[in-house]
Design a protein around this motif. Structure first.
Motif, PDB file in Angstrom:
ATOM      1  N   ARG A  29      30.917  19.254  -2.472  1.00 18.87           N
ATOM      2  CA  ARG A  29      30.839  18.266  -3.545  1.00 18.87           C
ATOM      3  C   ARG A  29      29.634  17.351  -3.404  1.00 18.87           C
ATOM      4  NH1 ARG A  29      37.196  16.350  -3.667  1.00 18.87           N
ATOM      5  NH2 ARG A  29      38.055  18.289  -4.566  1.00 18.87           N
ATOM      6  N   ARG A  30      28.912  17.467  -2.306  1.00 14.31           N
ATOM      7  CA  ARG A  30      27.779  16.575  -2.068  1.00 14.31           C
ATOM      8  C   ARG A  30      26.699  16.818  -3.113  1.00 14.31           C
ATOM      9  NH1 ARG A  30      25.995  16.320   3.891  1.00 14.31           N
ATOM     10  NH2 ARG A  30      27.945  15.157   3.927  1.00 14.31           N
ATOM     11  N   PRO A  31      26.171  15.785  -3.737  1.00 16.00           N
ATOM     12  CA  PRO A  31      25.169  15.975  -4.795  1.00 16.00           C
ATOM     13  C   PRO A  31      23.880  16.589  -4.249  1.00 16.00           C
ATOM     14  CG  PRO A  31      25.334  13.656  -4.171  1.00 16.00           C
ATOM     15  CD  PRO A  31      26.466  14.371  -3.504  1.00 16.00           C
ATOM     16  N   ALA A  32      23.101  17.183  -5.174  1.00 21.23           N
ATOM     17  CA  ALA A  32      21.852  17.838  -4.768  1.00 21.23           C
ATOM     18  C   ALA A  32      20.879  16.856  -4.164  1.00 21.23           C
ATOM     19  CB  ALA A  32      21.223  18.533  -5.977  1.00 21.23           C
ATOM     20  N   SER A  33      20.949  15.569  -4.603  1.00 20.31           N
ATOM     21  CA  SER A  33      20.026  14.572  -4.058  1.00 20.31           C
ATOM     22  C   SER A  33      20.249  14.372  -2.569  1.00 20.31           C
ATOM     23  CB  SER A  33      20.198  13.241  -4.800  1.00 20.31           C
ATOM     24  OG  SER A  33      21.526  12.757  -4.641  1.00 20.31           O
ATOM     25  N   ALA A  34      21.538  14.480  -2.139  1.00 22.66           N
ATOM     26  CA  ALA A  34      21.814  14.350  -0.714  1.00 22.66           C
ATOM     27  C   ALA A  34      21.215  15.508   0.058  1.00 22.66           C
ATOM     28  CB  ALA A  34      23.321  14.274  -0.487  1.00 22.66           C
ATOM     29  N   SER A  35      21.275  16.704  -0.525  1.00 24.26           N
ATOM     30  CA  SER A  35      20.678  17.868   0.124  1.00 24.26           C
ATOM     31  C   SER A  35      19.167  17.712   0.222  1.00 24.26           C
ATOM     32  CB  SER A  35      21.023  19.135  -0.652  1.00 24.26           C
ATOM     33  OG  SER A  35      20.435  20.272  -0.053  1.00 24.26           O
ATOM     34  N   LEU A  36      18.563  17.219  -0.859  1.00 26.62           N
ATOM     35  CA  LEU A  36      17.118  16.985  -0.846  1.00 26.62           C
ATOM     36  C   LEU A  36      16.767  15.960   0.223  1.00 26.62           C
ATOM     37  CD1 LEU A  36      14.272  17.235  -2.011  1.00 26.62           C
ATOM     38  CD2 LEU A  36      14.899  15.512  -3.718  1.00 26.62           C
ATOM     39  N   HIS A  37      17.533  14.889   0.301  1.00 34.35           N
ATOM     40  CA  HIS A  37      17.287  13.866   1.301  1.00 34.35           C
ATOM     41  C   HIS A  37      17.384  14.454   2.708  1.00 34.35           C
ATOM     42  CE1 HIS A  37      17.872  10.261   3.740  1.00 34.35           C
ATOM     43  NE2 HIS A  37      17.372   9.555   2.731  1.00 34.35           N
ATOM     44  N   ARG A  38      18.361  15.340   2.918  1.00 33.14           N
ATOM     45  CA  ARG A  38      18.538  15.927   4.243  1.00 33.14           C
ATOM     46  C   ARG A  38      17.356  16.814   4.613  1.00 33.14           C
ATOM     47  NH1 ARG A  38      24.035  18.917   5.765  1.00 33.14           N
ATOM     48  NH2 ARG A  38      24.726  16.753   5.629  1.00 33.14           N
ATOM     49  N   VAL A  39      16.861  17.599   3.643  1.00 36.56           N
ATOM     50  CA  VAL A  39      15.711  18.464   3.908  1.00 36.56           C
ATOM     51  C   VAL A  39      14.488  17.625   4.259  1.00 36.56           C
ATOM     52  CG1 VAL A  39      14.108  20.130   2.902  1.00 36.56           C
ATOM     53  CG2 VAL A  39      16.551  20.333   2.456  1.00 36.56           C
ATOM     54  N   VAL A  40      14.246  16.573   3.457  1.00 39.52           N
ATOM     55  CA  VAL A  40      13.098  15.707   3.716  1.00 39.52           C
ATOM     56  C   VAL A  40      13.244  15.046   5.075  1.00 39.52           C
ATOM     57  CG1 VAL A  40      11.844  13.658   2.953  1.00 39.52           C
ATOM     58  CG2 VAL A  40      12.646  15.330   1.278  1.00 39.52           C
ATOM     59  N   TRP A  41      14.436  14.593   5.406  1.00 39.26           N
ATOM     60  CA  TRP A  41      14.668  13.944   6.692  1.00 39.26           C
ATOM     61  C   TRP A  41      14.405  14.909   7.844  1.00 39.26           C
ATOM     62  CZ3 TRP A  41      14.601  10.796  10.331  1.00 39.26           C
ATOM     63  CH2 TRP A  41      15.468  10.829  11.414  1.00 39.26           C
ATOM     64  N   ARG A  42      14.849  16.162   7.684  1.00 36.30           N
ATOM     65  CA  ARG A  42      14.613  17.156   8.745  1.00 36.30           C
ATOM     66  C   ARG A  42      13.129  17.355   8.992  1.00 36.30           C
ATOM     67  NH1 ARG A  42      17.607  21.353  10.469  1.00 36.30           N
ATOM     68  NH2 ARG A  42      16.084  22.881   9.742  1.00 36.30           N
ATOM     69  N   TRP A  43      12.356  17.502   7.916  1.00 41.12           N
ATOM     70  CA  TRP A  43      10.922  17.726   8.096  1.00 41.12           C
ATOM     71  C   TRP A  43      10.229  16.483   8.616  1.00 41.12           C
ATOM     72  CZ3 TRP A  43       9.038  22.179   8.878  1.00 41.12           C
ATOM     73  CH2 TRP A  43       9.592  23.309   8.255  1.00 41.12           C
ATOM     74  N   HIS A  44      10.714  15.317   8.219  1.00 43.56           N
ATOM     75  CA  HIS A  44      10.147  14.075   8.764  1.00 43.56           C
ATOM     76  C   HIS A  44      10.416  13.999  10.265  1.00 43.56           C
ATOM     77  CE1 HIS A  44       8.690   9.938   8.538  1.00 43.56           C
ATOM     78  NE2 HIS A  44       9.706   9.580   9.313  1.00 43.56           N
ATOM     79  N   PHE A  45      11.624  14.383  10.655  1.00 42.69           N
ATOM     80  CA  PHE A  45      11.981  14.372  12.066  1.00 42.69           C
ATOM     81  C   PHE A  45      11.113  15.344  12.856  1.00 42.69           C
ATOM     82  CE2 PHE A  45      14.311  16.172  15.631  1.00 42.69           C
ATOM     83  CZ  PHE A  45      14.723  15.043  16.304  1.00 42.69           C
ATOM     84  N   TYR A  46      10.991  16.581  12.363  1.00 40.76           N
ATOM     85  CA  TYR A  46      10.189  17.578  13.060  1.00 40.76           C
ATOM     86  C   TYR A  46       8.723  17.164  13.119  1.00 40.76           C
ATOM     87  CZ  TYR A  46      13.967  21.003  13.325  1.00 40.76           C
ATOM     88  OH  TYR A  46      15.115  21.651  13.637  1.00 40.76           O
TER      89      TYR A  46
END
Length: 447
Positions: A29-46
Motif C-alpha cells: 500500500r506504500r505510495p510510489a513517492s515513498a518508493s522513489l524516496h527510498r531509491v534516491v536515498w539508497r543512491w545518496h547513501f552509496y
C-alpha cells in the motif's frame, strides 16, 4: 513541515542484520513517492559511502590550493612587487639591467606584467630568473630554478594529490569516479532536502540548535550542503574537464564543433637582408597596441627568420572573467603579423579559458575565491558528517545499508539514471558493478 520520510530514510535505523525484509501488506500500500524516496536515498547513501574518503582528500587539497598565488606573492613580495613610478623603461633597458647582474649569460625570455605594481621578469634559459623594477631598472633579486622552493614544492605536492592521489593514471580514474559520484551525491541530496513547504525555516534553512546532537548534525549536513550546492556543482562539473576518461570523451565529441586547431603559419624569409630589424622596444610597442592591458611575454634569442614570438594573456588567478591567451609572431623587419593563435581556437583546450577560472574560483577575483574556499570546507565536512550519521544509526551487528525498494524503480528515475550513467561513463560502469554485486550477494544469501 518537512517531507515525511519513509522508514528507511535518512532519519531512520537502516537495514537490520538479517537483510531485506519481505514485502508485506503495508509495503504493497506504500505510495510510489515513498518508493522513489527510498531509491534516491539508497543512491545518496552509496554515493556518500564511495565518495567519502576521496572527496575529503580532493576537497581538502582544493581548499589548500585556492590561494596559492596570493600566498606565494606574499612570501616573495620583495621580488614580485614594486612601487609604481612615473614612466616605465623600455623592454631592452629591462633586459640589459638583468643581464648586467648576470654577465656572460644569455636571456631567453622577458615577461612584462600588466599590473603597474609588478616587477618585470627576465629568464636565462634553465639558469636564474631575474626580477627587475620596470621603472628604475634596478634588479630586485634572482632565483635559481635548481634550488628547491619549499613553498612551491608544497603546492606542487598538493596539486599532485588533488589530481591523481600520487597514483598516476589509476589515481586520476579514482578521482574521476569520486567527482562523478559527488554529482550524484549533490543531486540526490537536494531531493532529500527538498521540503513540502519551503517557508519552513527550522531544519530546512537553519539548523535546530536546541535539538538532540544527531538532529543538529543532520541539519548542519543538510543546510550546509544546500547553501553551498551551486558553487559545489560548479567546482565539481568543471573538474570533469581535467579528468581522464570524461575529458577525452568530451574532446572526441567536440573536436569538430567549429573549432580549428592551433596552427603556425610559416614565416617568409626577409626580402631585404640589409634592412635593419626592429628593436625589442619597437616590438613591445606593436604588441601593446595589439593587446593593450595584457601581460606580455617575449621569446628572446630566437632564429631571425622566424620573427618575434610573443604571448599576451591576462592573469588567470584574478581574471574577473575567462582566462584569455594569445600567441603570435611579428616580423622582425616590419612588425607584420606572421602567425596568430588564441586559446579559444585550440582544438583540445578551447574550454580551458572558462573552465579553469570557474574551477579555482578566480572568475570574479577574491570574492569567489573565498566562497570557493568555504565550499571546499563544506565538501570536506559533508562526507565526514554523513559517515558519522551512518555509524551512529547503524544497527548492532548489521551493515546499516538501505533496503532495496519494494516497488519497481519509477520509469522517470530509471531514465535519469541511464542518462547520468552515459554522461558520466566511469560512474555508469561503477553502477553496473554495484548492481551485479547486489545480485551476487542476493544469490549467495538465497543459497
Amino acid at each position: 513541515m518537512r517531507r515525511a520520510e519513509p522508514a528507511d530514510g535518512p532519519d531512520a535505523t537502516l537495514l537490520d542484520a538479517k537483510g531485506p525484509r519481505k514485502p508485506g501488506l503495508a509495503a504493497a500500500r506504500r505510495p510510489a513517492s515513498a518508493s522513489l524516496h527510498r531509491v534516491v536515498w539508497r543512491w545518496h547513501f552509496y554515493a556518500g559511502l564511495f565518495v567519502a574518503p576521496i572527496l575529503f582528500v580532493v576537497a581538502a587539497t582544493g581548499a589548500a590550493y585556492v590561494f596559492r598565488a596570493e600566498i606565494e606573492d606574499y612570501a616573495h613580495a620583495r621580488l614580485r612587487f614594486v612601487a609604481p613610478g612615473d614612466s616605465r623603461l623600455g623592454a631592452r633597458a629591462i633586459v640589459d639591467a638583468a643581464q648586467s647582474a648576470h654577465p656572460g649569460m644569455k636571456p631567453s625570455a622577458l615577461e612584462l606584467p600588466a599590473d603597474a605594481d609588478r616587477a618585470a621578469i627576465v629568464r636565462f634559459g634553465k639558469g636564474p630568473v631575474a626580477y627587475v623594477d620596470p621603472y628604475r631598472g634596478r634588479v630586485l633579486g634572482s632565483t635559481d630554478p635548481a634550488q628547491v622552493d619549499g613553498l612551491a614544492a608544497f603546492f606542487d605536492v598538493v596539486l599532485s594529490i588533488h589530481r591523481q592521489l600520487f597514483l598516476g593514471s589509476v589515481g586520476r580514474l579514482v578521482v574521476e569516479l569520486s567527482v562523478g559520484w559527488t554529482i550524484v551525491l549533490l543531486a540526490t541530496g537536494l531531493y532529500l532536502w527538498w521540503p513540502r513547504k519551503l517557508g519552513q525555516a527550522a531544519g530546512v534553512w537553519r539548523p535546530r540548535w536546541r535539538a538532540k546532537p544527531y538532529t543538529i548534525l543532520r541539519d548542519l549536513h543538510a543546510v550546509g550542503g544546500v547553501y553551498m550546492l551551486a558553487p559545489a556543482l560548479v567546482i565539481v562539473v568543471t573538474g570533469l574537464f581535467y579528468t581522464l576518461v570524461w575529458s577525452e570523451a568530451f574532446h572526441l565529441l567536440t573536436r569538430d564543433r567549429g573549432r580549428r586547431p592551433v596552427a603556425e603559419t610559416a614565416a617568409t624569409p626577409p626580402s631585404d637582408p640589409s634592412r635593419p630589424a626592429l628593436t625589442l622596444d619597437q616590438i613591445e610597442v606593436l604588441a601593446r597596441a595589439r593587446y593593450p592591458g595584457r601581460s606580455l611575454a617575449f621569446t628572446l634569442g630566437g632564429e631571425a627568420d622566424r620573427g618575434w614570438e610573443v604571448q599576451a594573456a591576462n592573469d588567470y588567478n584574478k581574471s574577473y572573467g575567462p582566462y584569455v591567451s594569445a600567441r603570435f609572431r611579428l616580423d622582425r623587419l616590419d612588425g607584420g603579423l606572421l602567425s596568430h593563435a588564441t586559446l579559444a581556437e585550440d582544438e583540445r583546450y578551447w574550454w580551458h579559458g572558462w573552465a579553469y577560472p570557474l574551477h579555482v574560483g578566480s572568475v570574479l577575483g577574491p570574492a569567489t575565491k573565498v566562497l570557493w574556499f568555504l565550499t571546499c570546507l563544506v565538501l570536506c565536512a559533508l562526507p565526514a558528517t554523513g559517515v558519522w550519521m551512518w555509524l551512529k544509526r547503524r544497527p548492532r551487528g548489521g551493515s546499516g545499508f538501505p533496503r532495496r525498494p519494494e516497488r519497481d524503480v519509477p520509469r522517470g528515475l530509471l531514465v535519469a539514471i541511464v542518462v547520468m550513467a552515459i554522461a558520466l561513463p566511469v560512474v555508469g560502469l561503477s553502477m553496473v558493478l554495484i548492481v551485479l554485486g547486489e545480485r551476487l550477494v542476493g544469490l549467495a544469501r538465497a543459497a
